[in-house]
Design a protein around this motif. Structure first.
Motif, short mmCIF file in Angstrom:
data_model
loop_
_atom_site.label_atom_id
_atom_site.label_comp_id
_atom_site.label_asym_id
_atom_site.label_seq_id
_atom_site.Cartn_x
_atom_site.Cartn_y
_atom_site.Cartn_z
N ALA A 115 5.14 1.44 0.09
CA ALA A 115 5.06 2.69 -0.69
C ALA A 115 3.60 3.04 -0.95
O ALA A 115 3.21 4.22 -0.87
CB ALA A 115 5.82 2.53 -2.01
N THR A 135 1.96 7.83 -5.88
CA THR A 135 2.33 6.59 -6.55
C THR A 135 1.68 6.46 -7.92
O THR A 135 2.10 5.64 -8.73
CB THR A 135 1.97 5.37 -5.69
OG1 THR A 135 0.57 5.42 -5.37
CG2 THR A 135 2.78 5.37 -4.40
N LEU A 138 12.59 4.79 0.82
CA LEU A 138 11.43 5.18 1.61
C LEU A 138 11.83 5.63 3.01
O LEU A 138 11.12 6.44 3.63
CB LEU A 138 10.43 4.02 1.71
CG LEU A 138 9.74 3.58 0.42
CD1 LEU A 138 8.89 2.35 0.66
CD2 LEU A 138 8.90 4.71 -0.16
N ARG A 166 10.85 2.25 -10.29
CA ARG A 166 9.58 2.70 -9.72
C ARG A 166 8.42 2.09 -10.51
O ARG A 166 8.42 2.15 -11.73
CB ARG A 166 9.49 4.23 -9.75
CG ARG A 166 10.54 4.92 -8.90
CD ARG A 166 10.45 6.43 -9.01
NE ARG A 166 11.45 7.08 -8.19
CZ ARG A 166 11.27 7.41 -6.91
NH1 ARG A 166 10.10 7.15 -6.34
NH2 ARG A 166 12.23 7.98 -6.22
N ALA A 169 6.01 3.55 -7.12
CA ALA A 169 6.53 3.05 -5.84
C ALA A 169 7.96 2.60 -6.05
O ALA A 169 8.23 1.74 -6.90
CB ALA A 169 5.68 1.88 -5.35
#
Length: 688
Positions: free
Chosen positions: A346, A301, A292, A318, A306
């Motif tokens: 995120a 997302t 990030l 993720r 995320a």
């Protein structure tokens, strides 16, 4: 080319041949034979040179065999893909809906949950009919072409078209086989070497035998990596699947002389073929910065997830923010907070996510989200306010479901995210503060509301993120835990606590056990990822606020993206915060007036008369503090140089009510206001 440890293991396991043993059917060698005469020099026999025809025949045979295997495996793969498309993702959705239906039994949501199951089943039937229809049309078109071609040209065209069709199916299926890859930085496995035991694979076969995998395994490909890793493709016995060997990963790691973090098992081409990755070093030993920090554009997302952690092979893990609640558990200093920070940071970088944070402690761990104006809701420990928030969210769920009904949808889709008002992400840290037995008077109703939301709110785009360092049944009721499909168990004290998070009694059945990390590392845990259907180890990225201020940096970026999208707090009409303020009289938007997690009156949202009333209340309290006692309206008005009638009117408008009897040091029992009452009113109003 095998590694040193593989060669050593192979040598250890190769039995020495006794020199005294020989075949008794062979006559003894004479004493003066050419093999015992020191002066004898043997002549190496020259092999017969094969003819050109034999060489061509052998090459043609190998080519034919390879081509046949390529066609057969490709066509079989195409068939499996057809079946996957036939079912699509509906069986998974139906299972989720059944869980919601079971959890909603005996509640007001029962009928809606039952209707959702029926709707998914109806859509599944419709999808299958359409898929069969498309297939039938294609088959009829192909058959018609063959019939017309055969009648017009002859049978040779039929054979040509049929061969083309089989070749196309094989090619389409073979495309999926290229997905057997190592992680980024590790080489991909090349074409299979069917039937051959490749150099470097024998130690894996020995290890499989040591953990009592039935006979019949064979290595078909082996690829060493440049950094001490290797990937081996192994065909397992027909009655032993990749899932079965995954359940023995710790035993296999031990048999290979490795830790469980250094061995990874994935399905290769089919259920009986495993891709076994082995590392010479612990991939979780060193920390890694969050990707990030390099993000320069808003996140999606919903589609891309995320980035919260990395897996054994260095791959970024993720977690999509959709269709699943999240449960995170771990003891003090287990890294639970950092794992959660990766997820919600995120989420904040996606302007469509409405981030609502309710911590269980009064420290400043989450202040950065409020100070940047990113957190739609943020208030520090207040069980009564959380109860009110859950009631508002249940009402919001009904509002969203009504919109979905008008749109003819059963759940939130990418196209309807903003039409519904965004993705609601409700983060509750230190869950025991709110759900432990005896924690507060509203505990039973609050727990019931959370279980309802977990059971039936996902389709409306309302998701929970629950974190606890006390993963016990009384803190995380089973009805709540079972509907959190994404689970992350970091270091805990007991196997029972691990099972509370991961479910299924896995710790007692030889499965993942978060109480047995050796060594324990902050942020390392067993992660159940429902979006890829696996449970594996993952360690959260290093994301620091206290020393490096990284969350503040990222929230400044997120605020800029949200402002450009009109989604910063105060830019858009938030029905949840509006309803919560109406219900409680206070606002917690962006952490309240001072953005510190203390709800209060948002003066900039009030009319001028309301602002004047609360300013008068604050001035009156200051006068009482100087006097050190209760006071009459007229003496406070005199101090403030304001008409008595005007001050009384403003105090009543601020909520002070009528005057009461007070004890004046000089005048005795008179009408006025108690200092404690006005201070309490001012604290509730949070007027700066």
């Amino acid at each position: 080319m095998s590694t040193t440890w593989e060669t050593t293991e192979l040598a250890k396991r190769t039995p020495a041949v006794a020199v005294t043993e020989r075949n008794t059917d062979t006559p003894p060698v004479p004493a003066q034979s050419p093999y015992t005469d020191p002066g004898y020099t043997p002549v190496k026999p020259q092999p017969a040179r094969p003819s050109a025809a034999m060489v061509v025949a052998k090459a043609a045979g190998r080519s034919l065999g390879t081509s046949t295997r390529w066609v057969v495996t490709g066509v079989a793969r195409s068939g499996r893909q057809w079946v996957e498309l036939y079912h699509d993702n509906y069986p998974h959705e139906i299972r989720l809906a059944k869980n919601e239906r079971k959890a909603a039994e005996g509640t007001a949501e029962a009928d809606a949950a039952k209707a959702k199951v029926k709707e998914y089943r109806r859509e599944h039937r419709k999808h299958r009919i359409q898929h069969l229809g498309y297939t039938s049309v294609g088959a009829l078109a192909t058959g018609g072409t063959l019939a017309i071609g055969g009648a017009a040209v002859g049978g040779w065209l039929d054979l040509l078209l049929a061969g083309f069709g089989v070749g196309a199916a094989a090619w389409h299926g073979q495309r999926g086989l290229a997905a057997i890859e190592a992680a980024p930085g590790h080489p991909a496995i090349g074409g299979p070497l069917e039937g051959e035991v490749v150099t470097g694979g024998q130690s894996l076969l020995d290890a499989l035998a040591a953990i009592k995998v039935p006979d019949g395994s064979r290595v078909v490909a082996h690829q060493p990596g440049p950094d001490g890793t290797s990937v081996t493709i192994v065909d397992l016995p027909p009655n032993f699947t990749v899932t079965s060997i995954r359940n023995k990963v710790e035993e296999l790691a031990g048999a290979l002389g490795r830790d469980v973090t250094m061995v990874d098992i994935q399905k290769a081409r089919h259920a009986n073929q495993a891709a076994v990755w082995v590392s010479a070093a612990d991939p979780f030993e060193a920390t890694r910065p969050s990707p990030l920090m390099e993000q320069r554009t808003p996140l999606d997302t919903w589609a891309n997830g995320a980035p919260v952690a990395w897996g054994k092979r260095g791959n970024v893990v993720r977690l999509p923010i959709r269709d699943s609640h999240v449960l995170i558990g771990g003891t003090t200093r287990s890294g639970k907070g950092v794992g959660m920070a990766n997820f919600i940071t995120a989420a904040a970088m996606d302007p469509r996510v409405n981030l609502r944070i309710v911590p269980g402690k009064v420290n400043g761990e989450f202040d950065a989200y409020a100070k940047a104006g990113v957190a739609a809701t943020y208030f520090k420990p207040n069980p009564a306010r959380l109860l009110a928030l859950t009631e508002v969210l249940l009402e919001e769920m009904d509002r969203r479901n009504a919109i979905l009904g008008r749109l003819g949808k059963s759940k939130m889709t990418p196209e309807t995210i903003m039409e519904l008002g965004g993705i609601e992400l409700v983060v509750i840290d230190e869950l025991a503060t709110y759900t432990a037995q005896g924690s507060h008077p509203d505990r039973e109703q609050l727990a019931e509301n959370l279980m309802k939301l977990a059971a039936v709110a996902t389709g409306a785009g309302i998701l929970l993120v629950l974190a606890t360092q006390l993963p016990q049944v009384d803190v995380v009721p089973s009805r709540l835990a079972m509907n959190c499909l994404t689970k992350w168990a970091m270091r805990v004290d007991t196997a029972q606590q691990s099972n509370t998070i991961l479910g299924g009694g896995s710790a007692g059945a030889g499965g993942p056990d978060a109480s047995r990390f050796d060594p324990p590392r902050p942020g390392l845990g067993w992660l159940v990822n429902p979006f890829v259907g696996i449970t594996d180890l993952a360690r959260s990225f290093d994301l620091d606020q206290d020393v490096r201020g990284e969350i503040t940096t990222l929230m400044e970026r997120a605020a800029g993206w949200r402002e450009a999208a009109g989604r910063l707090v105060g830019q858009w009409d938030d029905p949840v915060e509006r309803a919560l303020a109406e219900r409680t009289g206070l606002s917690s938007a962006a952490g309240g007036p001072n953005r510190d997690g203390v709800p209060g009156r948002m003066l900039h949202l009030l009319d001028p008369q309301a602002v004047a009333a609360y300013e008068a209340l604050a001035d009156a309290v200051e006068v009482m503090k100087r006097l050190g006692r209760d006071a009459q309206v007229e003496e406070m008005a005199s101090e403030l140089e304001m008409p008595t009638e005007r001050l009384g009117e403003l105090l009543r408008r601020a909520g002070a009510g009528s005057t009461v009897k007070i004890n004046h040091p000089e005048r005795g029992r008179v009408n006025g206001y108690r200092k404690a009452d006005l201070i309490r009113l001012l604290d509730r109003a949070a007027v700066a």
